[in-house]
Design a protein around this motif. Sequence first.
Motif, mmCIF file in Angstrom:
data_model
loop_
_atom_site.group_PDB
_atom_site.id
_atom_site.type_symbol
_atom_site.label_atom_id
_atom_site.label_comp_id
_atom_site.label_asym_id
_atom_site.label_seq_id
_atom_site.Cartn_x
_atom_site.Cartn_y
_atom_site.Cartn_z
ATOM 1 N N GLU A 165 0.637 -1.218 -0.129
ATOM 2 C CA GLU A 165 -0.005 -0.111 -0.079
ATOM 3 C C GLU A 165 0.885 1.261 0.015
ATOM 4 O O GLU A 165 0.627 2.158 -0.869
ATOM 5 N N ALA A 202 2.539 1.595 -3.461
ATOM 6 C CA ALA A 202 1.369 2.023 -4.453
ATOM 7 C C ALA A 202 1.186 3.728 -4.086
ATOM 8 O O ALA A 202 0.893 4.402 -5.294
ATOM 9 N N LEU A 259 -0.828 -6.260 -7.096
ATOM 10 C CA LEU A 259 -0.493 -4.905 -6.877
ATOM 11 C C LEU A 259 -1.226 -3.882 -7.782
ATOM 12 O O LEU A 259 -1.539 -2.750 -7.478
ATOM 13 N N LEU A 302 -3.516 0.249 -7.448
ATOM 14 C CA LEU A 302 -2.898 1.417 -8.037
ATOM 15 C C LEU A 302 -3.951 2.389 -8.387
ATOM 16 O O LEU A 302 -4.825 1.768 -8.828
ATOM 17 N N VAL A 316 3.376 -1.973 -13.447
ATOM 18 C CA VAL A 316 4.320 -2.767 -12.715
ATOM 19 C C VAL A 316 5.170 -3.591 -13.498
ATOM 20 O O VAL A 316 4.911 -4.373 -14.416
ATOM 21 N N SER A 351 -9.395 -4.875 -2.700
ATOM 22 C CA SER A 351 -8.290 -3.945 -3.135
ATOM 23 C C SER A 351 -9.040 -2.586 -3.330
ATOM 24 O O SER A 351 -8.562 -1.487 -3.074
ATOM 25 N N ARG A 378 -7.213 1.060 -2.512
ATOM 26 C CA ARG A 378 -7.077 1.855 -3.792
ATOM 27 C C ARG A 378 -7.536 3.075 -3.277
ATOM 28 O O ARG A 378 -7.211 4.345 -3.719
ATOM 29 N N VAL A 393 -4.946 5.023 -1.356
ATOM 30 C CA VAL A 393 -3.904 5.182 -2.432
ATOM 31 C C VAL A 393 -4.273 6.453 -3.182
ATOM 32 O O VAL A 393 -3.391 7.187 -3.092
#
Length: 512
Positions: free
Chosen positions: A208, A211, A234, A238, A302, A409, A413, A416
């Motif tokens: 985390e 990202a 991952l 993002l 990535v 996720s 996210r 993030v």
Amino acid sequence: MLVKTFGSAVYGIQAITITIEVNIAAGTKYFIVGLPDIAVKESYFRIESALKNCGYKMPRQQVVVNMAPADIRKEGSAYDLTIATGILAASGQVQDTELDKYLIMGELSLDGSLQPIKGALPIAIQARKDGFKGFILPVQNAREAAIVNDIEVYGVESIKQVVDFFNGDGNLKPTVVNTRDEFFDSLSNYDSDFSDVRGQENIKRALEIAAAGGHNVILIGPPGAGKTMLARRLPSILPPLSLHESLETTKIHSVAGKLSATDSLVTVRPFRSPHHTISDVALVGGGGNPQPGEISLAHNGVLFLDELPEFKRSALEVMRQPLEERRVTISRAKFTVDYPSSFMLVASMNPCPCGYYNHPEKECICPPGVVQKYLSKISGPLLDRIDLHVEVTPVNFNELASDRLAEKSELIRDRVIKAREVQQERFGNKPDLHANAQMSPQMVRDICKISTAGQALLKKAMEKLGLSARAYDRILKVARTIADLAGSEEILLEHLAEAIHFRSLDREGWAG
């Protein structure tokens, strides 16, 4: 009779319009000039067979084909359709009144059908910029090129359709793609989710942070601990691609020929996972006819290097400069091309050849000195460029068998994205900066200020771990990201301590 048709050459991820001049006069030979390569010269045989099999005539006179500008090397088979259309027009089999309004590209098969080309998207962008009305190309590339607005894109299956189109006998319809609908409909459409991962909360926390700040990360742990499973998830945490990033990423994949006939835009962040036997050129790009490498195909996404010590050292070392500059330059005697390579590096490795060094339960069977030799396969300068060193420990049975749902996720996210928004506001007047990991040393000193207590903590850590100046900057960048996730304007001691914690390979107890 002299006729001009128009094609395009791709250099890097940009296109240049090429004028194909065809002149038919008295004589018997076929000449092609303008710095063509072998594939372009061989087009004569493909064109002759295609025209014959589709019921057209190859002129039995002198045919001179000039590809201008003549000082740029023309490569590949994508000029077949451009040249063939020019020959048909010069011999009176195709009306030439509309030829100058269209850019034409395609590789011919011997039966007159068309094979897909590379670089359709940058070619379409350049065609629109040069004022062409339309772009005629193989149907397999039509959706890819049709995301460019204000230009008509016609996907054709054979040269006969092109002839009928210019003679007014065909009923070709332009391919239409609503770029924004296409983009938003499939945005962040990932198959895997962090909720699939049981336990490993500290690793999820590290990813985390990575990202949120765009940091490079390496996962160190025994076989079966979940390193690959975590890394593959991952991209799902993002921030979604912006339309600009999506177009830029699609251009790279278009040039590399990685888009299928059903693809138009790359709408999810790329995840590239090359095998450890990859060559230097395949990783960074290049070759006789330069193509993007894996680091460019991972642009805005990535790059995952599984079993990092197994990669050739030379292949890893050539990544050092692109990791810093986020761009790779391929230089040749007569030209230079640039490929963007702004990616997050995620690497994984076992702690030793047997995989069980520092394992809480199993004993390492490696002889003395082998661990040091194994870890030394990764150079210090490359490790310095990796911000987070994370130890991955095996998940116990209770966590594996637990019915407790892990965090999705989508929730990670959201945090993030909020942290990235703080960074976007911070770097608002610098359009090339998007995340903390991209800060220059001067910006680190200006933005990542810490208290006197923080300075003392960092000094003690650097003296004990023997960290380099680059590692010092990396710790401050990671601490800034942790503070952004916490919504703190200042870097506090706990943020700094957590950032120092993620330098596992610098600590005592590693390297045997």
